[in-house]
Design a protein around this motif. Structure first.
Motif, PDB file in Angstrom:
ATOM      1  N   ASN A 215       0.849  -1.183   0.000  1.00 29.69           N
ATOM      2  CA  ASN A 215       0.000   0.000   0.000  1.00 29.69           C
ATOM      3  C   ASN A 215       0.892   1.243   0.000  1.00 29.69           C
ATOM      4  OD1 ASN A 215      -1.454   2.292   1.235  1.00 29.69           O
ATOM      5  ND2 ASN A 215      -3.138   0.842   1.461  1.00 29.69           N
ATOM      6  N   ARG A 216       0.774   2.084  -1.014  1.00 29.13           N
ATOM      7  CA  ARG A 216       1.660   3.244  -1.133  1.00 29.13           C
ATOM      8  C   ARG A 216       1.486   4.229   0.013  1.00 29.13           C
ATOM      9  NH1 ARG A 216       1.625   4.877  -7.601  1.00 29.13           N
ATOM     10  NH2 ARG A 216       2.507   2.896  -8.374  1.00 29.13           N
ATOM     11  N   GLY A 217       0.265   4.389   0.485  1.00 32.07           N
ATOM     12  CA  GLY A 217       0.042   5.285   1.607  1.00 32.07           C
ATOM     13  C   GLY A 217       0.730   4.799   2.862  1.00 32.07           C
ATOM     14  N   VAL A 218       0.660   3.487   3.114  1.00 32.02           N
ATOM     15  CA  VAL A 218       1.349   2.913   4.267  1.00 32.02           C
ATOM     16  C   VAL A 218       2.851   3.082   4.114  1.00 32.02           C
ATOM     17  CG1 VAL A 218       1.869   0.768   5.489  1.00 32.02           C
ATOM     18  CG2 VAL A 218      -0.481   1.264   4.807  1.00 32.02           C
ATOM     19  N   ALA A 219       3.381   2.787   2.930  1.00 27.21           N
ATOM     20  CA  ALA A 219       4.817   2.907   2.693  1.00 27.21           C
ATOM     21  C   ALA A 219       5.298   4.334   2.921  1.00 27.21           C
ATOM     22  CB  ALA A 219       5.154   2.453   1.273  1.00 27.21           C
ATOM     23  N   ALA A 220       4.528   5.316   2.443  1.00 27.83           N
ATOM     24  CA  ALA A 220       4.901   6.717   2.662  1.00 27.83           C
ATOM     25  C   ALA A 220       4.869   7.061   4.145  1.00 27.83           C
ATOM     26  CB  ALA A 220       3.976   7.636   1.882  1.00 27.83           C
ATOM     27  N   GLY A 221       3.827   6.600   4.844  1.00 32.86           N
ATOM     28  CA  GLY A 221       3.714   6.860   6.274  1.00 32.86           C
ATOM     29  C   GLY A 221       4.858   6.257   7.065  1.00 32.86           C
ATOM     30  N   LEU A 222       5.269   5.060   6.678  1.00 28.77           N
ATOM     31  CA  LEU A 222       6.391   4.417   7.358  1.00 28.77           C
ATOM     32  C   LEU A 222       7.704   5.146   7.075  1.00 28.77           C
ATOM     33  CD1 LEU A 222       5.543   0.636   6.815  1.00 28.77           C
ATOM     34  CD2 LEU A 222       5.191   2.010   8.870  1.00 28.77           C
ATOM     35  N   ALA A 223       7.875   5.637   5.848  1.00 32.19           N
ATOM     36  CA  ALA A 223       9.086   6.388   5.510  1.00 32.19           C
ATOM     37  C   ALA A 223       9.167   7.692   6.303  1.00 32.19           C
ATOM     38  CB  ALA A 223       9.126   6.675   4.010  1.00 32.19           C
ATOM     39  N   VAL A 330      -0.853   5.831   8.867  1.00 31.49           N
ATOM     40  CA  VAL A 330      -0.744   4.430   8.454  1.00 31.49           C
ATOM     41  C   VAL A 330      -2.090   3.725   8.559  1.00 31.49           C
ATOM     42  CG1 VAL A 330       0.331   2.221   9.053  1.00 31.49           C
ATOM     43  CG2 VAL A 330       1.712   4.299   9.019  1.00 31.49           C
ATOM     44  N   ARG A 331      -2.824   3.991   9.642  1.00 26.85           N
ATOM     45  CA  ARG A 331      -4.127   3.349   9.814  1.00 26.85           C
ATOM     46  C   ARG A 331      -5.119   3.824   8.759  1.00 26.85           C
ATOM     47  NH1 ARG A 331      -5.828   5.562  14.278  1.00 26.85           N
ATOM     48  NH2 ARG A 331      -7.485   6.791  13.308  1.00 26.85           N
ATOM     49  N   THR A 332      -5.072   5.111   8.434  1.00 26.66           N
ATOM     50  CA  THR A 332      -5.971   5.672   7.422  1.00 26.66           C
ATOM     51  C   THR A 332      -5.684   5.075   6.047  1.00 26.66           C
ATOM     52  OG1 THR A 332      -6.140   7.755   8.643  1.00 26.66           O
ATOM     53  CG2 THR A 332      -6.722   7.811   6.311  1.00 26.66           C
ATOM     54  N   ALA A 333      -4.415   4.831   5.765  1.00 23.60           N
ATOM     55  CA  ALA A 333      -4.033   4.299   4.460  1.00 23.60           C
ATOM     56  C   ALA A 333      -4.514   2.865   4.254  1.00 23.60           C
ATOM     57  CB  ALA A 333      -2.520   4.372   4.292  1.00 23.60           C
ATOM     58  N   ALA A 387       6.486  14.037   3.481  1.00 24.95           N
ATOM     59  CA  ALA A 387       5.159  14.400   3.976  1.00 24.95           C
ATOM     60  C   ALA A 387       4.494  15.426   3.066  1.00 24.95           C
ATOM     61  CB  ALA A 387       5.261  14.949   5.395  1.00 24.95           C
ATOM     62  N   ALA A 388       5.288  16.318   2.507  1.00 24.45           N
ATOM     63  CA  ALA A 388       4.730  17.368   1.653  1.00 24.45           C
ATOM     64  C   ALA A 388       4.222  16.833   0.319  1.00 24.45           C
ATOM     65  CB  ALA A 388       5.785  18.449   1.423  1.00 24.45           C
ATOM     66  N   VAL A 389       4.851  15.787  -0.206  1.00 21.67           N
ATOM     67  CA  VAL A 389       4.498  15.302  -1.545  1.00 21.67           C
ATOM     68  C   VAL A 389       3.637  14.038  -1.509  1.00 21.67           C
ATOM     69  CG1 VAL A 389       6.602  16.298  -2.507  1.00 21.67           C
ATOM     70  CG2 VAL A 389       6.604  13.907  -1.781  1.00 21.67           C
ATOM     71  N   SER A 390       3.330  13.522  -0.318  1.00 21.34           N
ATOM     72  CA  SER A 390       2.554  12.277  -0.209  1.00 21.34           C
ATOM     73  C   SER A 390       1.259  12.526   0.540  1.00 21.34           C
ATOM     74  CB  SER A 390       3.371  11.200   0.529  1.00 21.34           C
ATOM     75  OG  SER A 390       4.632  11.018  -0.055  1.00 21.34           O
ATOM     76  N   ARG A 391       0.394  11.509   0.553  1.00 21.57           N
ATOM     77  CA  ARG A 391      -0.814  11.562   1.356  1.00 21.57           C
ATOM     78  C   ARG A 391      -1.293  10.141   1.621  1.00 21.57           C
ATOM     79  NH1 ARG A 391      -4.268  14.993   0.257  1.00 21.57           N
ATOM     80  NH2 ARG A 391      -3.021  16.295  -1.144  1.00 21.57           N
ATOM     81  N   PRO A 392      -1.961   9.919   2.746  1.00 18.31           N
ATOM     82  CA  PRO A 392      -2.523   8.588   2.991  1.00 18.31           C
ATOM     83  C   PRO A 392      -3.699   8.354   2.056  1.00 18.31           C
ATOM     84  CG  PRO A 392      -3.218  10.105   4.706  1.00 18.31           C
ATOM     85  CD  PRO A 392      -2.228  10.853   3.851  1.00 18.31           C
ATOM     86  N   ARG A 393      -3.708   7.216   1.397  1.00 23.00           N
ATOM     87  CA  ARG A 393      -4.781   6.905   0.458  1.00 23.00           C
ATOM     88  C   ARG A 393      -5.428   5.593   0.861  1.00 23.00           C
ATOM     89  NH1 ARG A 393      -4.577  10.029  -4.105  1.00 23.00           N
ATOM     90  NH2 ARG A 393      -2.628  11.195  -4.481  1.00 23.00           N
TER      91      ARG A 393
END
Length: 400
Positions: A215-223, A330-333, A387-393
């Motif tokens: 999940n890209r949102g989870v991956a971004a959140g973890l990063a 992460v939970r939202t993603a 954080a600026a270029v990503s979002r939980p999806r």
């Protein structure tokens, strides 16, 4: 791949929320974080007693974080169908034993052994506690429950580390760890009395946990989590030596500064936590930006106590919202796999603590105090960019 989680809701089903279980879990996170972070406030006296450098003593955080990071992602698969309440109580008892062993440690080898036990306990407790909000309350109350659970992290900074530092100044650092052992035993008892049964009806699989990373949102959140926590602990682990040598502060004044930092952290937790429930990206961005700015400014603020306090307030308020806002991301993603994503998040969080303490120790021993803070600021700035270029999806769970 089908989700492997089948968690039975508890108080969330009753219609009338019971907040005592949430408070009990918050007490557990308070105890875990206080135990993990206490060497930050006691770095100098511990180093002298064990005849090692500040950098070596800082490795006590690295050891705990590495072990916790190794354990956390695999907690759902390792504990299988065991009731989550029983698991939490068992490992809070282990945490008390680890703190007692730290209190009697005659050398760094024994200290390291005690911190390994602490890391195991912390990995399990964090791996489960991070995702318990949706199981303990329902609907729109989940954001508040998650905020309360993670308030233990901020309150640990307010009451745990500063009071432990003050206690150590009065009667020695070993007494602080005896006190933590007692608090851990009390926390285990409170969990027994207040937490409902938390059964599961389907065994989690390791491939299900790893699958969350797709999940890209989870991956971004973890990063983001990895970079902000790594940068924070690169600097914060060694904040006492910075305040002692650069700002010329006494042990008592440092304890007071850490208390102010912690109070700001509680405010940040209860401000950014509810905000994260509605505006997750914005809350995370604010938290990361605040930490980055504070860490970068502290080297220029050590000329006076007032300027140090201003920077620490910004740092504390910002970092106080990091745990709850990044976990909400992460939970939202991936809301369908809360326990698996929470376990991964806890693993990343603790690995970053370990690496941050290690990196900070390396830098401070070789390049000095300012270098460690500038290094920390560069790392957190990278998290700010993500954080600026990503979002939980949020994504629908896979069906095949």
């Amino acid at each position: 791949m089908k989700s492997t989680e089948a968690l039975t809701p508890s108080t969330a089903d009753s219609g009338v929320p019971r907040w005592s279980p949430v408070i009990a879990v918050a007490l557990s996170t308070f105890t875990v974080v206080s135990s993990e972070m206490m060497p930050v406030g006691l770095l100098t006296p511990m180093s002298k007693a064990l005849s090692v450098s500040d950098g070596v003593t800082g490795l006590s955080l690295t050891i705990t974080g590495v072990v916790a990071a190794a354990v956390s992602p695999f907690v759902p698969a390792l504990i299988g169908l065991r009731d989550r309440k029983e698991v939490l109580v068992t490992f809070m008892v282990l945490l008390s034993v680890a703190n007692a062993l730290t209190a009697i440690a005659p050398n760094f080898l024994v200290l390291a052994s005690s911190r390994i036990l602490l890391g195991i306990a912390m990995g399990v407790v964090w791996g489960l506690a991070a995702g318990l909000g949706p199981r303990l309350v329902g609907g729109p109350r989940v954001a508040l429950a998650t905020t309360l659970i993670f308030s233990g992290v901020s309150i640990a900074s307010v009451l745990g580390v500063p009071l432990g530092t003050l206690l150590a100044a009065l009667i020695g650092w070993r007494a602080t760890f005896w006190a933590l052992a007692l608090v851990g035993a009390v926390a285990a008892g409170v969990l027994v009395l207040t937490l409902p049964a938390l059964p599961v009806h389907r065994r989690s699989r390791l491939d299900g946990t790893i699958g969350v990373l797709r999940n890209r949102g989870v991956a971004a959140g973890l990063a983001i989590t990895a970079l902000i926590v790594l940068g924070h602990f690169t600097g914060y682990t060694y904040v006492r030596p910075v305040l002692e040598s650069d700002a010329g502060m006494s042990a008592g004044l440092i304890a007071s500064c850490l208390l102010v930092y912690g109070l700001a952290g509680v405010a940040g937790n209860f401000t950014l936590g509810p905000l994260a429930g509605r505006y997750t990206k914005e809350a995370v961005t604010i938290a990361v930006a605040g930490v980055t700015m504070a860490v970068a400014l502290l080297p220029f603020a050590t000329a006076g106590t007032v300027t140090v306090l201003i920077v620490l307030v910004v740092w504390g308020a910002s970092y106080g919202g990091v745990s709850v806002s990044t976990q909400t991301w992460v939970r939202t993603a991936d809301p369908a796999r809360t326990e698996a994503s929470a376990a991964l998040w806890a693993g990343v969080f603790n690995a970053s603590i370990a690496l941050g303490a290690l990196a900070g120790g390396f830098v401070i021993d070789r390049a000095g105090n300012r270098a460690v803070l500038f290094s920390a600021a560069l790392i957190t700035a990278a998290g700010l960019v993500i954080a600026a270029v990503s979002r939980p999806r949020p994504t629908a769970p896979r069906t095949g």
